[in-house]
Write a protein that holds these residues in place. Structure first.
Motif, short mmCIF file in Angstrom:
data_model
loop_
_atom_site.label_atom_id
_atom_site.label_comp_id
_atom_site.label_asym_id
_atom_site.label_seq_id
_atom_site.Cartn_x
_atom_site.Cartn_y
_atom_site.Cartn_z
N GLY A 1 -71.68 29.38 -24.06
CA GLY A 1 -71.95 28.82 -25.38
C GLY A 1 -73.41 28.94 -25.80
N TYR A 2 -73.59 29.05 -27.11
CA TYR A 2 -74.93 29.04 -27.73
C TYR A 2 -75.85 30.11 -27.17
CZ TYR A 2 -73.16 24.76 -29.71
OH TYR A 2 -72.38 23.86 -30.40
N ASN A 3 -75.32 31.33 -27.11
CA ASN A 3 -76.13 32.50 -26.84
C ASN A 3 -76.22 33.31 -28.13
OD1 ASN A 3 -77.00 33.14 -23.83
ND2 ASN A 3 -75.10 31.95 -23.72
N ARG A 4 -76.38 34.61 -28.02
CA ARG A 4 -76.47 35.48 -29.20
C ARG A 4 -75.40 36.56 -29.15
NH1 ARG A 4 -83.10 36.15 -29.85
NH2 ARG A 4 -83.53 33.92 -30.12
N LEU A 5 -74.25 36.19 -28.66
CA LEU A 5 -73.14 37.13 -28.52
C LEU A 5 -72.43 37.32 -29.86
CD1 LEU A 5 -71.66 35.72 -25.20
CD2 LEU A 5 -72.93 37.85 -25.46
N GLU A 6 -72.40 38.55 -30.35
CA GLU A 6 -71.62 38.89 -31.53
C GLU A 6 -70.22 39.36 -31.16
OE1 GLU A 6 -73.72 41.64 -33.98
OE2 GLU A 6 -75.35 40.24 -34.43
N GLU A 7 -70.08 39.85 -29.95
CA GLU A 7 -68.79 40.29 -29.43
C GLU A 7 -68.82 40.16 -27.92
OE1 GLU A 7 -68.75 44.95 -29.07
OE2 GLU A 7 -69.42 44.38 -31.08
N LEU A 8 -67.65 40.17 -27.32
CA LEU A 8 -67.54 40.05 -25.88
C LEU A 8 -66.35 40.88 -25.42
CD1 LEU A 8 -68.52 38.55 -23.27
CD2 LEU A 8 -66.73 36.88 -23.73
N GLU A 9 -66.59 41.75 -24.44
CA GLU A 9 -65.50 42.56 -23.91
C GLU A 9 -64.45 41.65 -23.28
OE1 GLU A 9 -66.28 46.18 -21.73
OE2 GLU A 9 -68.41 46.01 -22.24
N ALA A 10 -63.20 41.89 -23.60
CA ALA A 10 -62.12 41.09 -23.03
C ALA A 10 -62.05 41.24 -21.52
CB ALA A 10 -60.79 41.48 -23.66
N GLU A 11 -62.64 42.33 -20.98
CA GLU A 11 -62.65 42.54 -19.55
C GLU A 11 -63.50 41.51 -18.82
OE1 GLU A 11 -60.72 44.55 -17.88
OE2 GLU A 11 -59.84 45.13 -19.81
N VAL A 12 -64.39 40.82 -19.54
CA VAL A 12 -65.21 39.78 -18.89
C VAL A 12 -64.32 38.65 -18.39
CG1 VAL A 12 -66.99 38.04 -19.24
CG2 VAL A 12 -67.34 40.36 -20.09
N PRO A 13 -63.55 37.97 -19.23
CA PRO A 13 -62.66 36.93 -18.69
C PRO A 13 -61.56 37.50 -17.78
CG PRO A 13 -62.23 37.26 -21.03
CD PRO A 13 -63.48 38.03 -20.71
N ARG A 14 -61.12 38.72 -18.06
CA ARG A 14 -60.07 39.30 -17.22
C ARG A 14 -60.56 39.58 -15.80
NH1 ARG A 14 -58.36 43.62 -21.68
NH2 ARG A 14 -57.00 42.33 -22.98
N SER A 15 -61.87 39.75 -15.62
CA SER A 15 -62.41 40.04 -14.30
C SER A 15 -62.49 38.80 -13.42
CB SER A 15 -63.81 40.66 -14.44
OG SER A 15 -64.73 39.73 -14.99
N ASN B 1 -71.94 30.91 -30.72
CA ASN B 1 -72.41 32.29 -30.76
C ASN B 1 -72.18 32.87 -32.16
OD1 ASN B 1 -73.25 33.30 -27.92
ND2 ASN B 1 -71.38 32.12 -27.54
N PRO B 2 -73.01 33.82 -32.58
CA PRO B 2 -72.84 34.43 -33.92
C PRO B 2 -71.77 35.51 -33.93
CG PRO B 2 -74.76 35.37 -32.87
CD PRO B 2 -74.24 34.32 -31.91
N TRP B 3 -70.52 35.14 -33.72
CA TRP B 3 -69.44 36.11 -33.60
C TRP B 3 -69.28 36.94 -34.87
CZ3 TRP B 3 -68.33 36.66 -28.79
CH2 TRP B 3 -68.37 35.57 -27.92
N MET B 4 -69.10 38.23 -34.68
CA MET B 4 -68.88 39.17 -35.78
C MET B 4 -67.39 39.47 -35.86
SD MET B 4 -70.10 41.25 -38.19
CE MET B 4 -71.82 41.58 -37.81
N CYS B 5 -66.75 39.03 -36.95
CA CYS B 5 -65.31 39.23 -37.11
C CYS B 5 -65.04 40.62 -37.68
CB CYS B 5 -64.71 38.15 -38.01
SG CYS B 5 -64.50 36.60 -37.13
N SER B 6 -65.21 41.62 -36.86
CA SER B 6 -64.90 43.00 -37.21
C SER B 6 -63.89 43.53 -36.21
CB SER B 6 -66.18 43.85 -37.19
OG SER B 6 -66.74 43.87 -35.89
N CYS B 7 -63.61 44.81 -36.28
CA CYS B 7 -62.63 45.40 -35.37
C CYS B 7 -63.06 45.28 -33.91
CB CYS B 7 -62.40 46.87 -35.74
SG CYS B 7 -61.58 47.11 -37.34
#
Length: 267
Positions: free
Chosen positions: A132-146, A158-164
């Motif tokens: 929480g409260y970093n500067r992540l605009e996106e996160l690879e789904a493989e991170v939680p999957r790992s 986090n400043p999430w970017m709602c794009s593809c």
């Protein structure tokens, strides 16, 4: 008996004067019963010497900017690692090696923008991850999957970017709602038109444009080759057809030129 008693007293005095070696504790930290408290010590890196029996390591509110490869010594029984409110910008892919027993990892309140799934592969026992409260605009789904034992992940602030690019994470969140305690408040910052909607409230139609199969580099290369080839092929066909027409007309005229008209003069 007096000799044995005297020997026992001598051994006791030696133990008092020369105590057995103790587990190393950094001079800037406080260690007690498996807890290593290094909070608010203006540290720029993880202390190189830590007690091997540490079960909790507190490193919050320092000035650490990078976790380099093998940033931690071997800590086989470390269960909790707390790194909030530092200045973390980058975590090396091999930074967390040797922390296989870790169950809780707090990286909140830092400057992280990109995370590699490989970083978390050593954490086979991790159950709680706070990003929480970093500067992540996106996160690879493989991170939680790992993380095979993951039970809770915190992503708010986090400043999430709602794009593809967020589509894989959105899919993972949809299939793992029970692992996202903040799912109702997890929102995008960009674009502003979507900033009032929770990410997990989006439907499949919201990403319909993203799910079209993109053209690969091979497709584009084929298109680039087909254009000039078609142009040259059309020129060749026109030339051949034109030559055939000219030859045909020439052959039709040739018998006519060989005939001569009869003379109309009288005898």
């Amino acid at each position: 008996m007096d000799g044995w008693r005297g020997l026992g007293i001598l051994l006791t005095l030696l133990l008092l004067l020369c105590p057995l070696p103790t587990l190393a504790c950094p001079h800037t930290c406080h260690c007690w019963a498996g807890d290593v408290d290094c909070r608010q010590r203006a540290l720029h890196e993880v202390p190189p010497l830590l007690p091997t029996n540490a079960s909790t390591l507190w490193l919050g509110y320092n000035l650490i900017t990078v976790l380099r490869a093998r940033a931690f010594p071997s800590l086989p029984v470390l269960l909790r690692l707390s790194l909030p409110r530092n200045r973390l910008e980058r975590i090396h892919r091999q930074a967390l090696l040797g922390l296989g027993a870790l169950q809780e990892l707090d990286l909140s309140g830092n400057y992280l923008t990109v995370l590699s799934p490989e970083t978390f592969l050593p954490l086979t026992s991790l159950t709680t991850l706070n990003l929480g409260y970093n500067r992540l605009e996106e996160l690879e789904a493989e991170v939680p999957r790992s993380l095979p034992q993951l039970q809770a992940i915190f992503l708010n602030g986090n400043p999430w970017m709602c794009s593809c690019s967020i589509l894989p994470l959105w899919r993972w969140l949809g299939h793992n709602r029970e692992k996202v305690p903040e799912r109702s408040s997890l929102q995008c910052l960009f674009p502003e038109s979507l900033s009032t909607y929770p990410i997990m409230a989006f439907g499949n139609d919201s990403f319909q444009q993203c799910q079209k199969v993109p053209l690969s580099a091979q497709h584009y290369a084929a298109f680039l080759l087909i254009g000039p080839f078609s142009f040259l092929a059309s020129i060749f066909c026109c030339t051949v057809m034109g030559s055939i027409v000219v030859i045909y007309q020439h052959l039709r005229k040739e018998p006519q030129t060989q005939r001569r008209p009869l003379s109309s003069g009288g005898c």
